[in-house]
Design a protein around this motif. Sequence first.
Motif, mmCIF file in Angstrom:
data_model
loop_
_atom_site.group_PDB
_atom_site.id
_atom_site.type_symbol
_atom_site.label_atom_id
_atom_site.label_comp_id
_atom_site.label_asym_id
_atom_site.label_seq_id
_atom_site.Cartn_x
_atom_site.Cartn_y
_atom_site.Cartn_z
ATOM 1 N N GLY A 112 -10.782 -165.285 -75.216
ATOM 2 C CA GLY A 112 -10.218 -164.300 -76.133
ATOM 3 C C GLY A 112 -11.102 -164.113 -77.343
ATOM 4 O O GLY A 112 -11.339 -163.003 -77.806
ATOM 5 N N VAL A 164 -6.239 -156.292 -78.712
ATOM 6 C CA VAL A 164 -5.068 -157.151 -78.929
ATOM 7 C C VAL A 164 -4.378 -157.463 -77.605
ATOM 8 O O VAL A 164 -3.969 -158.602 -77.358
ATOM 9 C CB VAL A 164 -4.091 -156.490 -79.924
ATOM 10 N N VAL A 186 -6.321 -160.165 -75.976
ATOM 11 C CA VAL A 186 -6.081 -161.466 -76.596
ATOM 12 C C VAL A 186 -4.726 -162.032 -76.155
ATOM 13 O O VAL A 186 -4.611 -163.206 -75.799
ATOM 14 C CB VAL A 186 -6.135 -161.343 -78.139
ATOM 15 N N LEU A 187 -3.703 -161.166 -76.162
ATOM 16 C CA LEU A 187 -2.378 -161.602 -75.703
ATOM 17 C C LEU A 187 -2.467 -162.094 -74.269
ATOM 18 O O LEU A 187 -1.926 -163.143 -73.913
ATOM 19 C CB LEU A 187 -1.379 -160.444 -75.786
#
Lengths: 294, 297
Positions: free
Chosen positions: A199, A269, A272-273
Amino acid sequence: MKSKASDKIATFIICFLSGFVILLLASLIIYILYNGRGFINPNFLFSNPKIGESGGGIGPELYNSFCLLILSLIITVPFGIGAGIYLAEYAKEGMFLNTIRLCIETMASLPSIVVGLFGFLIFVKLTHLSYTLLAGAIAVSILNLPSLTRVCENSIRAASKGVKEASLGLGATKWQTIQKIVLPSALPQIITGIILSAGRIFGEAAAMLYTSGMSSPNLNLSASITSKASPFNVLRPAESLAVHIWKLKAEGTVPDATKIANDSSAVLVVMVLLFNVLSRFIGAKIYKRYTGER
Amino acid sequence: MKNNGLLRKLKTEYIGGAYSLICGILIIVLTLAVIVFIASQGMRTFTVDKYSIIKFLTSTNWAPGASKPQFGALIFIIGSTLVSIGAVILSTPVSIAIAIFINFISPKMGEKVFKPALELFVGIPSVVYGWTGFVVLLPFIKKSFGGIGLSLLAAIIVLSIMILPTIASISTDSIKVIPKEYMEASYGLGATRWQTIYKVILPAAKGGILTGIILGLARAFGEALAVQMLIGNSIKLPKSLIDTTSTITSVITMDMGGTVDNSPWNDALWSLALLLLVMSFAFIIIIKLISARGEKR
């Protein structure tokens, strides 16, 4: 009674601040996703960016980010695991070990822009290759190596506690023990660490500005591997998605720069999640397999 | 037979051991390489271009394009210092509150909610922080405080969120390792929870919390893109919190691509990079001193 009252007030303030942070994070993520909801559109995700007109996509940038991620993991993982094994199993207390530890600390605290500049100096200026995907991947690997080494060291140390002596007692050599017994049982933690670092690699930009560059030629599958348009050429300039956002803000040559930056932020995002959830899921799954639970 | 045994030993032991040793050495080599290369390039301002190192550190006159170029970097040094100290001042109280919450008020929620949340905070890329600050925070600052939005304050707020997980998680760990007896003794003497935390726990965890703060400071000091997007990048000292200025990282990011290799201007930027490197050493030394003092006690 005064101390009881101040106890209540302090508890309230602490709860309030903690709640505020969680709320802040939740609203931040919801805002980014909502604001960039336009990213769920294959045309945006996979098409080429346009110059001077709106409606461009982030196809090459997204692809480059994945390339950088995979390439840098290929570089970091073997060295990270090797160094982790050395620190956990082979190293003896002394000057040499202290030096390695100091170096890891130093590397871990290097600002990413400094690592990027180092990459620029070695892989761009000295090799005269200009900005390349490979240079970016190596720069990010340097950034990532210390944390991965630490993860590997800790998980190998934890894993070898119970089983090492049994294996050595059966006549296995140290390396056989590590290879066949310790590493497999340390694997869940190592994989969790790798995915979490993925990430970070995916969103890194400062180290890539001057290594993999701020431009991305449109890709063409049928181009020869030495051409800058070939997706398999590691010696082509490869602007990553995170760098793309920065460039959109800094230069903004397209009329819908704000929208593209919003949508690209949402993509980052989401990634990353995804990496976060994935690391938890895989970690738990492998752990179950090794401990024999169903 | 003997030869055969050696071969087998080579396969089962020596190759693996050697490989792991090489990886360990590689880390040392890499670190040294970073230091040597950045330093040799960064020293050029003082050795080749003959610019005074004292003037570089203490003058605010940054005029790299002038006919008699000046490379006083004090503006950037002050900018970086203000931004990172501001971020730490904002972030520390909140981080300590979180550390206390996780350890004393609800460890279960700490494990289930706060740990994943902090991991996410770390995971969000810095450009996304920068961009979101640009879209959300700037209009807000412009409306409530005046100015143009781009400001020291915007950079401080965004950085404080970025370094929060660092300070919070290290503080949490350092509070966690405090022996239970400390608390029990304090409770036994009739202290309330807050008195115990304030008078016993926080002093005992002081070293760890301080380490967290320094690491946060280091991260804020070295952060480039988010700051560059928010601080306005004007080459002047800020007059107030809502004024624009530059930092070491922001000027490197802005100018490095546009200068000619080995020109004095370019060299000065490398000197700034060297300064960043030296600062990150300084932070490590401070952390070492803190932990050495903690062990002595």
